[in-house]
Write a protein that holds these residues in place. Structure first.
Motif, PDB file in Angstrom:
ATOM      1  N   ALA A  85       0.837  -1.214   0.000  1.00 60.26           N
ATOM      2  CA  ALA A  85       0.000   0.000   0.000  1.00 60.26           C
ATOM      3  C   ALA A  85       0.859   1.245   0.000  1.00 60.26           C
ATOM      4  O   ALA A  85       0.500   2.275  -0.615  1.00 60.26           O
ATOM      5  N   TRP A  86       1.981   1.187   0.683  1.00 59.10           N
ATOM      6  CA  TRP A  86       2.903   2.339   0.726  1.00 59.10           C
ATOM      7  C   TRP A  86       3.439   2.630  -0.675  1.00 59.10           C
ATOM      8  O   TRP A  86       3.534   3.797  -1.077  1.00 59.10           O
ATOM      9  N   ILE A  87       3.780   1.556  -1.396  1.00 63.85           N
ATOM     10  CA  ILE A  87       4.251   1.735  -2.782  1.00 63.85           C
ATOM     11  C   ILE A  87       3.146   2.344  -3.638  1.00 63.85           C
ATOM     12  O   ILE A  87       3.387   3.264  -4.447  1.00 63.85           O
ATOM     13  N   PHE A  88       1.894   1.835  -3.474  1.00 61.35           N
ATOM     14  CA  PHE A  88       0.769   2.410  -4.235  1.00 61.35           C
ATOM     15  C   PHE A  88       0.545   3.863  -3.856  1.00 61.35           C
ATOM     16  O   PHE A  88       0.221   4.706  -4.715  1.00 61.35           O
ATOM     17  N   ASP A  89       0.716   4.203  -2.568  1.00 57.62           N
ATOM     18  CA  ASP A  89       0.575   5.592  -2.091  1.00 57.62           C
ATOM     19  C   ASP A  89       1.566   6.500  -2.805  1.00 57.62           C
ATOM     20  O   ASP A  89       1.211   7.544  -3.380  1.00 57.62           O
ATOM     21  N   ILE A  90       2.847   6.090  -2.799  1.00 58.61           N
ATOM     22  CA  ILE A  90       3.886   6.925  -3.436  1.00 58.61           C
ATOM     23  C   ILE A  90       3.647   7.005  -4.944  1.00 58.61           C
ATOM     24  O   ILE A  90       3.807   8.058  -5.580  1.00 58.61           O
ATOM     25  N   GLY A  91       3.250   5.865  -5.529  1.00 55.57           N
ATOM     26  CA  GLY A  91       3.039   5.855  -6.974  1.00 55.57           C
ATOM     27  C   GLY A  91       1.947   6.821  -7.401  1.00 55.57           C
ATOM     28  O   GLY A  91       2.118   7.593  -8.363  1.00 55.57           O
ATOM     29  N   LEU A  92       0.816   6.785  -6.687  1.00 62.76           N
ATOM     30  CA  LEU A  92      -0.292   7.671  -7.074  1.00 62.76           C
ATOM     31  C   LEU A  92      -0.040   9.112  -6.658  1.00 62.76           C
ATOM     32  O   LEU A  92      -0.402  10.050  -7.391  1.00 62.76           O
ATOM     33  N   ALA A  93       0.578   9.318  -5.470  1.00 61.31           N
ATOM     34  CA  ALA A  93       0.701  10.677  -4.940  1.00 61.31           C
ATOM     35  C   ALA A  93       1.953  11.384  -5.412  1.00 61.31           C
ATOM     36  O   ALA A  93       2.026  12.618  -5.327  1.00 61.31           O
ATOM     37  N   ALA A  94       2.951  10.676  -5.951  1.00 63.85           N
ATOM     38  CA  ALA A  94       4.199  11.360  -6.268  1.00 63.85           C
ATOM     39  C   ALA A  94       4.833  10.910  -7.571  1.00 63.85           C
ATOM     40  O   ALA A  94       5.743  11.572  -8.073  1.00 63.85           O
ATOM     41  N   VAL A  95       4.409   9.793  -8.174  1.00 61.55           N
ATOM     42  CA  VAL A  95       5.055   9.313  -9.391  1.00 61.55           C
ATOM     43  C   VAL A  95       4.167   9.504 -10.600  1.00 61.55           C
ATOM     44  O   VAL A  95       4.561  10.132 -11.605  1.00 61.55           O
ATOM     45  N   PHE A  96       2.966   8.959 -10.524  1.00 56.45           N
ATOM     46  CA  PHE A  96       2.093   8.970 -11.706  1.00 56.45           C
ATOM     47  C   PHE A  96       1.134  10.156 -11.748  1.00 56.45           C
ATOM     48  O   PHE A  96       0.427  10.334 -12.728  1.00 56.45           O
ATOM     49  N   ASN A  97       1.100  10.973 -10.715  1.00 58.69           N
ATOM     50  CA  ASN A  97       0.202  12.139 -10.757  1.00 58.69           C
ATOM     51  C   ASN A  97       0.952  13.342 -11.311  1.00 58.69           C
ATOM     52  O   ASN A  97       2.168  13.294 -11.552  1.00 58.69           O
ATOM     53  N   GLY A  98       0.212  14.443 -11.471  1.00 61.11           N
ATOM     54  CA  GLY A  98       0.841  15.635 -12.039  1.00 61.11           C
ATOM     55  C   GLY A  98       1.231  16.645 -10.989  1.00 61.11           C
ATOM     56  O   GLY A  98       2.126  17.463 -11.207  1.00 61.11           O
ATOM     57  N   GLY A  99       0.585  16.661  -9.863  1.00 64.97           N
ATOM     58  CA  GLY A  99       0.875  17.632  -8.820  1.00 64.97           C
ATOM     59  C   GLY A  99      -0.190  17.550  -7.745  1.00 64.97           C
ATOM     60  O   GLY A  99      -0.933  16.568  -7.621  1.00 64.97           O
ATOM     61  N   ARG A 100      -0.291  18.629  -6.973  1.00 64.17           N
ATOM     62  CA  ARG A 100      -1.226  18.640  -5.863  1.00 64.17           C
ATOM     63  C   ARG A 100      -2.664  18.734  -6.368  1.00 64.17           C
ATOM     64  O   ARG A 100      -2.939  19.325  -7.405  1.00 64.17           O
ATOM     65  N   PHE A 101      -3.554  18.136  -5.583  1.00 64.09           N
ATOM     66  CA  PHE A 101      -5.004  18.219  -5.755  1.00 64.09           C
ATOM     67  C   PHE A 101      -5.496  17.555  -7.032  1.00 64.09           C
ATOM     68  O   PHE A 101      -6.575  17.873  -7.508  1.00 64.09           O
ATOM     69  N   ASP A 102      -4.690  16.625  -7.604  1.00 64.83           N
ATOM     70  CA  ASP A 102      -5.258  15.823  -8.678  1.00 64.83           C
ATOM     71  C   ASP A 102      -5.722  14.492  -8.082  1.00 64.83           C
ATOM     72  O   ASP A 102      -5.600  14.240  -6.872  1.00 64.83           O
ATOM     73  N   LEU A 103      -6.227  13.596  -8.935  1.00 65.89           N
ATOM     74  CA  LEU A 103      -6.761  12.338  -8.436  1.00 65.89           C
ATOM     75  C   LEU A 103      -5.680  11.521  -7.723  1.00 65.89           C
ATOM     76  O   LEU A 103      -5.908  10.905  -6.678  1.00 65.89           O
ATOM     77  N   GLY A 104      -4.466  11.500  -8.330  1.00 67.28           N
ATOM     78  CA  GLY A 104      -3.384  10.760  -7.702  1.00 67.28           C
ATOM     79  C   GLY A 104      -3.033  11.321  -6.332  1.00 67.28           C
ATOM     80  O   GLY A 104      -2.688  10.579  -5.408  1.00 67.28           O
ATOM     81  N   PHE A 105      -3.118  12.663  -6.175  1.00 63.90           N
ATOM     82  CA  PHE A 105      -2.822  13.310  -4.896  1.00 63.90           C
ATOM     83  C   PHE A 105      -3.758  12.776  -3.803  1.00 63.90           C
ATOM     84  O   PHE A 105      -3.329  12.380  -2.729  1.00 63.90           O
ATOM     85  N   TYR A 106      -5.069  12.809  -4.132  1.00 63.25           N
ATOM     86  CA  TYR A 106      -6.044  12.349  -3.134  1.00 63.25           C
ATOM     87  C   TYR A 106      -5.966  10.822  -2.930  1.00 63.25           C
ATOM     88  O   TYR A 106      -5.980  10.320  -1.796  1.00 63.25           O
ATOM     89  N   ALA A 107      -5.892  10.074  -4.020  1.00 65.91           N
ATOM     90  CA  ALA A 107      -5.892   8.608  -3.908  1.00 65.91           C
ATOM     91  C   ALA A 107      -4.656   8.094  -3.187  1.00 65.91           C
ATOM     92  O   ALA A 107      -4.712   7.140  -2.397  1.00 65.91           O
ATOM     93  N   GLY A 108      -3.494   8.716  -3.451  1.00 61.98           N
ATOM     94  CA  GLY A 108      -2.270   8.281  -2.787  1.00 61.98           C
ATOM     95  C   GLY A 108      -2.351   8.434  -1.279  1.00 61.98           C
ATOM     96  O   GLY A 108      -1.921   7.553  -0.516  1.00 61.98           O
ATOM     97  N   ARG A 109      -2.934   9.613  -0.883  1.00 66.35           N
ATOM     98  CA  ARG A 109      -3.041   9.810   0.571  1.00 66.35           C
ATOM     99  C   ARG A 109      -4.046   8.848   1.220  1.00 66.35           C
ATOM    100  O   ARG A 109      -3.875   8.414   2.366  1.00 66.35           O
TER     101      ARG A 109
END
Length: 833
Positions: A247-271
């Protein structure tokens, strides 16, 4: 309902012991940190991982989709995350306090680190609580804190995975303090020294440097996952930690690798993944701790029940032991314990069976059902119904299916009472099969504990049965011995045999006592034994003193005057012996009295005769001196006044008269000395026998050419003057009778042996015929003529008298022509003083 025995026959098979399985939490009450993962745990973890991966893959294409800026999401997410991490850390630290496991402490610090960085991250988030964040800093502070946070946690997990199992050294507070210091240093670096770090954010978007940084953080998480997998300890904690790291890897992937920046879907989903990761271990800890608590409660309840059973088990066994100590028979013990045994075993019926081999039957000793208890004999059935007796003799239990028994009243009664299965346990003692305990119920479930309890009781009852038989035989034998002893004592006529209690009152009386003392048993039993003593002895409390001496030494012997019933006196020998029981407690005295009046009168007569003889001897010896002096005087006058007128023959005759007179004088002197010895008591003192013998031998050796050999002699407690006479007579005889040898030799020696001191004087003289050895020690007894060897024949008689007065003995050995050896011995107490 009619009672029936449990006949252990038919349908027998090897004993089957089955127990219901315990709940998993009861089987293993280990902490989650050491609890091994079961298949159920693995299925749940795999399901959680699959669901997490599916959601990750579903959200991945939309990771850069920009969403609305929901500022409340950040504090809510951060607060929930901090609470989960702190609770998880607290639970882990609680277990660390008990287990002192160093790897577990590192993992607890990991969750403390995550909670502390989450707090600093929230306080530094720009625009959340202040335009530039509460802690100040720059545009890069929050992003770097996120990287430190998500990179630091995997580092702690890596340390946890690589650390060997060892005990924690030092206190928990020091480790927590060090962690907080490190967190504050990281916070200062990310906020106050932000310029030292490369830029990874440009507004709400990531810079190219971010790719390297976040890649490194992601790699640390993957490394932690790989190490956990490689470690393969198989614990529940490690299993769910692998889920957390995924889950930690998925968190980093969505919140910091595959997203574009703050407040996008990856930002929220990663957290949301981060919050889920933080919650996984907490939820598992709470669930497992709940299961652990439930298991402990069940185990405690089971232990309490087991303790109660064990107490009842010991109570039954102690009841049997106490009854055995009280010499109760097994027939009385079994009914007292069989109902408690049935309740303890929790079965419908328990029976104690006794085997009557002569009749070929089995007999009830006691039986207990739920409604009543049967005690005593009455119910009997064929011994063949007990099954294979050889198996029972080998100590093997038998499990019997009642429905497989041959049809009959016994099987029908058992089935009617709800007993479908029962077990028979042998009652063995000393290899003998005495009987069996049988118990049963509706099914064939007989737990091992139940079997062990019944076997212990069967063994104790078997021992009680053997003890009962042995006691009966011992009592019968003792009764026979007591009767024979009574008849023996009553048949003794020459001795008064009686017993006294501890105070001296008479408790038994035999026919000899009645004959000697004149009292009948009925009139004397119960009186104090001092009634047999003279008034003078009672006034001096001599009877009480005799009992005291017997008590001190175990035995006391005395002789003295005693009084019969008619008032006449008799001289008695009395022996007191203390009577003690098996525990050594004093119970009284035995007293044996012998009438020695005849011996006493004979001794007194002999003493009187000896006294008269000594007086006569002294008188005769004294009266002979005067005429003997006259004869010698007149012969000397003739020799002096008329010697020149007498011829040679007359002078020879006068010389013979004078020589005979002188010899007669020596005889009278020796006889007077011997008479005085008969009245003289030895004055004992410690005597150095070596020195005394040397002194006497040196005096007697003067003018002689004999060789003298003197060995070491044991000392003696004796009359020194009398011992000088002994040595003088023995050594003087040795010199005299060896004087005619070419090389005369005299040897004096001694030693200690057989409880006495032994002395001897040996010579190589003429010797004597040992057939006449006893004659040597008589007064005036000689084996050689005076013309050959001068002497009076009193010396050896004097030696014997002196040695006997000291309690010793004297004897002689010889071979004619080869010399003689004279021996005497003294008792050890006389020898050592």
């Amino acid at each position: 309902m009619r009672e029936a025995p449990i006949p252990p026959t038919g349908g027998t098979r090897d004993v089957v012991r089955r127990e219901k399985p315990l709940p998993r939490t009861s089987q293993n009450l280990s902490f989650i940190t050491t609890l091994q993962a079961a298949p159920g745990h693995r299925r749940h973890a795999l399901a959680a991982l699959g669901a997490s991966a599916a959601l990750f893959l579903a959200a991945l294409p939309f990771a850069k989709e920009q969403l609305a800026q929901v500022w409340a999401f950040i504090p809510a997410y951060q607060a929930a995350l901090v609470i989960c991490d702190l609770v998880t850390a607290a639970l882990l630290l609680t277990q660390v306090r008990f287990s002192r496991a160093a790897p577990l402490f590192v993992l607890a610090l990991a969750y403390l680190f995550s909670a502390a960085l989450a707090v600093i991250h929230a306080l530094s988030f720009p625009g959340l609580l202040a335009p530039g964040g509460v802690l100040g800093g720059g545009a890069q502070s929050t992003a770097w804190l996120y990287m430190f946070w998500h990179g630091g946690f995997p580092l702690f997990v890596i340390a946890y995975a690589r650390m060997p199992e060892r005990e924690l050294r030092g206190g928990l507070a020091a480790g927590v303090a060090g962690l907080l210091a490190a967190v504050l240093a990281i916070g200062w670096l990310a906020t106050q020294a932000e310029t030292l770090l490369p830029a990874i954010m440009r507004g709400n978007r990531y810079t190219p440097a971010m790719i390297f940084v976040v890649g490194s953080v992601w790699a640390l998480s993957a490394a932690a996952l790989a190490l956990l997998w490689h470690r393969r300890r198989g614990t529940v904690l490690d299993l769910w930690l692998m889920v957390v790291m995924c889950a930690w890897i998925f968190d980093i992937g969505l919140a910091a690798v595959f997203n574009g920046g703050r407040f996008d879907l990856g930002f929220y989903a990663g957290r949301i993944y981060g919050l889920a990761a933080a919650s996984v271990v907490l939820v598992v800890l709470l669930l497992e701790n709940g299961a652990l608590h439930g298991g402990l409660a069940l185990a405690h309840e089971r232990n309490q029940r087991a303790l109660a059973r064990h107490e009842e088990r010991l109570r039954i066994l102690h009841a049997i032991d106490r009854a055995m100590a009280a010499e109760q028979p097994a027939a009385a013990i079994a009914p007292a314990v069989i109902q408690p045994l049935r309740e303890l075993l929790n079965v419908r019926r328990v029976i104690v069976n006794r085997f009557d081999y002569d009749a070929g039957e089995v007999e009830w000793v006691a039986a207990a059902g739920r409604r009543r208890t049967h005690a005593g004999p009455g119910v009997r059935y064929p011994l063949a119904l007990m099954g294979d007796l050889e198996r029972l003799r080998r100590g093997e239990a038998q499990l019997i299916d009642v429905r497989a028994l041959p049809p009959g009243p016994h099987a029908e009664a058992l089935l009617a009472s709800g007993v479908n299965w029962y077990m028979a346990l042998p009652m063995l003692a000393g290899g003998e099969l005495i009987g069996a305990i049988s118990f049963g119920g509706e099914d064939d479930v007989f737990p091992q504990e139940q079997v062990n309890i019944a076997r212990e009781v069967a063994t104790q009852l078997a021992i009680a049965t053997v003890q009962t038989r042995l006691l009966e035989r011992v009592k019968a034998h003792a009764s026979g011995l007591a009767e024979r002893f009574r008849l023996l004592v009553e048949g003794v006529k020459d001795y008064a045999i009686l017993t006294l209690d501890a105070e001296g009152r008479i408790t038994s009386w035999n026919a000899g006592a009645e004959l000697i003392k004149g009292y009948g048993g009925a009139e004397i039993i119960g009186q104090h034994f001092s009634v047999f003593y003279t008034a003078e002895a009672r006034a001096q409390h001599w009877p009480e003193r005799e009992l005291q001496l017997a008590l001190e030494h175990g035995r006391f012997e005395d002789e003295g005057w005693r009084v019969r019933k008619d008032g006449s006196r008799f001289w008695a020998n009395v022996v007191f012996t203390v009577i003690r029981d098996a525990e050594g407690t004093m119970r009284g005295y035995s007293k044996i009295t012998r009438d020695l009046s005849e011996r006493k009168r004979a001794e007194e007569a002999v003493l009187a005769l000896n006294k008269e003889l000594e007086s006569f001897t002294y008188s005769v010896s004294h009266d002979l001196r005067a005429p003997l002096r006259a004869v010698d005087g007149y012969a000397r006058m003739l020799e002096e006044d008329y010697g020149t007128r007498l011829d040679a023959e007359a002078q020879r005759l006068i010389a013979v008269v004078r020589s005979s007179a002188m010899r007669m004088g020596r005889l009278i002197d020796d006889l007077l000395a011997f008479s005085r010895l008969g009245r003289q008591q030895p004055a004992r003192a410690r005597v150095d026998m070596s020195a005394l013998a040397r002194e006497v031998a040196d005096e007697l050796k003067t003018g002689r050419n004999a060789a003298l050999e003197l060995g070491a002699l044991p000392p003696a407690s004796a009359d020194a003057a009398l011992m000088r006479q002994v040595w003088a007579n023995l050594v003087g005889n040795a010199f005299k009778y060896s004087a005619k040898r070419p090389t005369p030799r005299v040897e004096i020696g001694g030693c200690e042996e057989a409880g006495e001191a032994h002395y001897w004087v040996r010579d190589n003289g003429v010797g004597f015929d040992t057939r006449y050895a006893d004659k040597l020690f008589g007064v005036f007894q000689r084996l050689h003529r005076a013309a050959e060897f001068e002497g009076t024949g009193v010396g050896l008689a004097t030696v014997r008298l002196i040695i006997h007065r000291h309690g010793g003995r004297v004897w002689a050995e010889s071979t004619p022509g080869e010399g003689a050896c004279f021996h005497f011995s003294l008792p050890r107490e006389a020898a050592h003083g």
